[in-house]
Design a protein around this motif. Sequence first.
Motif, mmCIF file in Angstrom:
data_model
loop_
_atom_site.group_PDB
_atom_site.id
_atom_site.type_symbol
_atom_site.label_atom_id
_atom_site.label_comp_id
_atom_site.label_asym_id
_atom_site.label_seq_id
_atom_site.Cartn_x
_atom_site.Cartn_y
_atom_site.Cartn_z
ATOM 1 N N PHE A 39 0.847 -1.191 0.000
ATOM 2 C CA PHE A 39 0.000 0.000 0.000
ATOM 3 C C PHE A 39 0.880 1.238 0.000
ATOM 4 O O PHE A 39 2.065 1.180 0.335
ATOM 5 N N CYS A 40 0.277 2.329 -0.369
ATOM 6 C CA CYS A 40 0.976 3.614 -0.345
ATOM 7 C C CYS A 40 -0.042 4.715 -0.116
ATOM 8 O O CYS A 40 -1.138 4.688 -0.682
ATOM 9 N N ASP A 41 0.334 5.674 0.715
ATOM 10 C CA ASP A 41 -0.494 6.860 0.923
ATOM 11 C C ASP A 41 0.340 8.137 0.825
ATOM 12 O O ASP A 41 -0.083 9.200 1.235
ATOM 13 N N ALA A 42 1.529 8.019 0.239
ATOM 14 C CA ALA A 42 2.463 9.139 0.146
ATOM 15 C C ALA A 42 2.132 10.063 -1.025
ATOM 16 O O ALA A 42 1.880 9.606 -2.133
ATOM 17 N N LEU A 43 2.155 11.351 -0.728
ATOM 18 C CA LEU A 43 1.960 12.394 -1.735
ATOM 19 C C LEU A 43 3.154 13.335 -1.703
ATOM 20 O O LEU A 43 3.724 13.581 -0.637
ATOM 21 N N ASN A 44 3.510 13.897 -2.852
ATOM 22 C CA ASN A 44 4.544 14.921 -2.852
ATOM 23 C C ASN A 44 3.909 16.281 -2.517
ATOM 24 O O ASN A 44 2.709 16.373 -2.252
ATOM 25 N N GLU A 45 4.703 17.331 -2.559
ATOM 26 C CA GLU A 45 4.225 18.657 -2.164
ATOM 27 C C GLU A 45 3.146 19.220 -3.093
ATOM 28 O O GLU A 45 2.421 20.131 -2.727
ATOM 29 N N GLU A 46 3.007 18.649 -4.293
ATOM 30 C CA GLU A 46 1.976 19.091 -5.232
ATOM 31 C C GLU A 46 0.684 18.282 -5.105
ATOM 32 O O GLU A 46 -0.252 18.473 -5.866
ATOM 33 N N GLY A 47 0.665 17.333 -4.161
ATOM 34 C CA GLY A 47 -0.514 16.493 -3.997
ATOM 35 C C GLY A 47 -0.606 15.406 -5.049
ATOM 36 O O GLY A 47 -1.686 14.989 -5.438
ATOM 37 N N THR A 48 0.554 14.921 -5.503
ATOM 38 C CA THR A 48 0.629 13.857 -6.501
ATOM 39 C C THR A 48 1.170 12.599 -5.835
ATOM 40 O O THR A 48 2.115 12.689 -5.047
ATOM 41 N N PRO A 49 0.612 11.410 -6.133
ATOM 42 C CA PRO A 49 1.132 10.170 -5.554
ATOM 43 C C PRO A 49 2.636 10.035 -5.781
ATOM 44 O O PRO A 49 3.149 10.335 -6.853
ATOM 45 N N ASN A 50 3.330 9.564 -4.753
ATOM 46 C CA ASN A 50 4.784 9.531 -4.765
ATOM 47 C C ASN A 50 5.300 8.131 -4.412
ATOM 48 O O ASN A 50 6.059 7.975 -3.469
ATOM 49 N N CYS A 51 4.860 7.115 -5.167
ATOM 50 C CA CYS A 51 5.287 5.754 -4.877
ATOM 51 C C CYS A 51 5.010 4.846 -6.069
ATOM 52 O O CYS A 51 4.286 5.223 -6.979
ATOM 53 N N ALA A 52 5.612 3.642 -6.040
ATOM 54 C CA ALA A 52 5.407 2.660 -7.096
ATOM 55 C C ALA A 52 5.665 1.278 -6.513
ATOM 56 O O ALA A 52 6.551 1.105 -5.677
#
Length: 91
Positions: A39-52
């Motif tokens: 699972f992933c719930d990480a977002l970058n500073e622009e509110g874009t998913p930040n994982c793969a």
Amino acid sequence: LEDNNGNELSRFDMPKGIGIKEGSFLIEVFDNAGERLWFCDALNEEGTPNCAWDGIYRGVIVPQGAYVWKVKAEFLNGRTVHKTGTVTVLR
């Protein structure tokens, strides 16, 4: 890994989006028994998913086959998204 369209991938990249509300994003990958593998719930500073996902569970490449992904997100404009799909692991 292979996406829904049969394209070969080295990892399963996240759906794209910008302006996702902090704390409202979750993507998960499950096996056919319903066990959550990643699972992933990480977002970058622009509110874009930040994982793969790279097809690894507990340090081991998962067996070849189809896996279910689920994503949910709420955007800053109030729009919500709930989607599911499959990703196929190929060797």
